[in-house]
Design a protein around this motif. Structure first.
Motif, PDB file in Angstrom:
ATOM      1  N   SER A  33      -1.431  11.154   8.415  1.00  0.00           N
ATOM      2  CA  SER A  33      -0.620  11.237   9.631  1.00  0.00           C
ATOM      3  C   SER A  33      -1.289  12.195  10.607  1.00  0.00           C
ATOM      4  CB  SER A  33       0.813  11.697   9.324  1.00  0.00           C
ATOM      5  OG  SER A  33       0.815  12.968   8.719  1.00  0.00           O
ATOM      6  N   LEU A  69       0.457   7.098  11.799  1.00  0.00           N
ATOM      7  CA  LEU A  69       0.368   7.055  10.344  1.00  0.00           C
ATOM      8  C   LEU A  69      -0.519   5.880   9.948  1.00  0.00           C
ATOM      9  CD1 LEU A  69       1.493   8.304   7.678  1.00  0.00           C
ATOM     10  CD2 LEU A  69       3.315   6.608   7.808  1.00  0.00           C
ATOM     11  N   PHE A  77      -3.365   4.172   6.785  1.00  0.00           N
ATOM     12  CA  PHE A  77      -3.979   4.212   5.467  1.00  0.00           C
ATOM     13  C   PHE A  77      -5.476   4.344   5.651  1.00  0.00           C
ATOM     14  CE2 PHE A  77      -0.009   2.096   4.377  1.00  0.00           C
ATOM     15  CZ  PHE A  77       0.351   2.786   3.241  1.00  0.00           C
ATOM     16  N   LEU A 109      -3.103   8.349   2.640  1.00  0.00           N
ATOM     17  CA  LEU A 109      -2.180   8.078   3.735  1.00  0.00           C
ATOM     18  C   LEU A 109      -2.259   9.263   4.695  1.00  0.00           C
ATOM     19  CD1 LEU A 109       0.031   6.278   4.948  1.00  0.00           C
ATOM     20  CD2 LEU A 109       1.671   7.429   3.444  1.00  0.00           C
ATOM     21  N   LYS A 150       0.824  -1.205   0.000  1.00  0.00           N
ATOM     22  CA  LYS A 150       0.000   0.000   0.000  1.00  0.00           C
ATOM     23  C   LYS A 150       0.860   1.258   0.000  1.00  0.00           C
ATOM     24  CE  LYS A 150      -3.587  -0.186   2.923  1.00  0.00           C
ATOM     25  NZ  LYS A 150      -4.388  -0.569   4.118  1.00  0.00           N
ATOM     26  N   LEU A 151       2.066   1.175   0.542  1.00  0.00           N
ATOM     27  CA  LEU A 151       2.960   2.330   0.592  1.00  0.00           C
ATOM     28  C   LEU A 151       3.641   2.592  -0.754  1.00  0.00           C
ATOM     29  CD1 LEU A 151       4.299   4.557   2.306  1.00  0.00           C
ATOM     30  CD2 LEU A 151       6.033   2.872   2.958  1.00  0.00           C
ATOM     31  N   PRO A 179       3.502   2.666   8.891  1.00  0.00           N
ATOM     32  CA  PRO A 179       2.123   2.728   8.395  1.00  0.00           C
ATOM     33  C   PRO A 179       1.255   1.651   9.042  1.00  0.00           C
ATOM     34  CG  PRO A 179       3.680   2.818   6.575  1.00  0.00           C
ATOM     35  CD  PRO A 179       4.455   2.458   7.808  1.00  0.00           C
ATOM     36  N   ASP A 180       0.094   2.060   9.516  1.00  0.00           N
ATOM     37  CA  ASP A 180      -0.854   1.173  10.190  1.00  0.00           C
ATOM     38  C   ASP A 180      -0.250   0.498  11.417  1.00  0.00           C
ATOM     39  OD1 ASP A 180      -2.996   1.792   8.529  1.00  0.00           O
ATOM     40  OD2 ASP A 180      -2.610   0.119   7.169  1.00  0.00           O
TER      41      ASP A 180
END
Length: 138
Positions: A91, A81, A83, A89, A4-5, A63-64
């Motif tokens: 923060s 951070l 999704f 995305l 996803k990043l 992330p997540d």
């Protein structure tokens, strides 16, 4: 690295003409680089103000993942951070559990534009929103 990043990774260049600022003047120029640092998302921001002042900042978060404690800033003490779908995305910078700054990074369907909507909350004063439009560097 999170799949996803991946679409967010790379160097992004500010399109000042397409950006809109409630707080402060848009910079004369700015770049945002998003990197994968062993699973952590690293954000490297560089800007030049209309007066020629250079600002550089870096932060990273998982992330997540869990909230990341911050030590260098006197304004905030933690970063989160997450999704919100595949193309957003988000923060959140917090102090004492209260979100003071939120940045939503929305990736265009074709992956060439990143729109960052940053809201700053000044408790008991006001909230300000700046929308920065970035184009993927070639």
């Amino acid at each position: 690295m999170s799949d996803k990043l991946s679409p967010f990774l790379g160097t992004w260049i500010l399109d000042a003409d397409e950006s809109e600022f409630d707080q402060g003047e848009p910079p004369k120029s700015a770049t945002l680089k998003i990197e994968d640092n062993f699973g952590m998302a690293r954000f490297i921001m560089n800007s030049v103000s209309a007066e020629g002042e250079v600002t550089n900042d870096t932060f990273e978060a998982l992330p997540d993942g869990p909230e990341t404690k911050l030590g260098k800033s006197g304004l905030v003490d933690a970063m989160r951070l997450v999704f919100n779908g595949e193309r957003n995305l988000v923060s959140e910078a917090r102090r004492g559990g209260l979100t003071l700054m939120k940045a939503e990074r929305e990736l265009s369907e074709d992956g060439t534009t990143l729109t960052v909507t940053q809201t700053v909350h000044l408790p008991d004063v006001a909230s300000f929103t700046n929308t920065s439009v970035y184009r993927r560097a070639q």
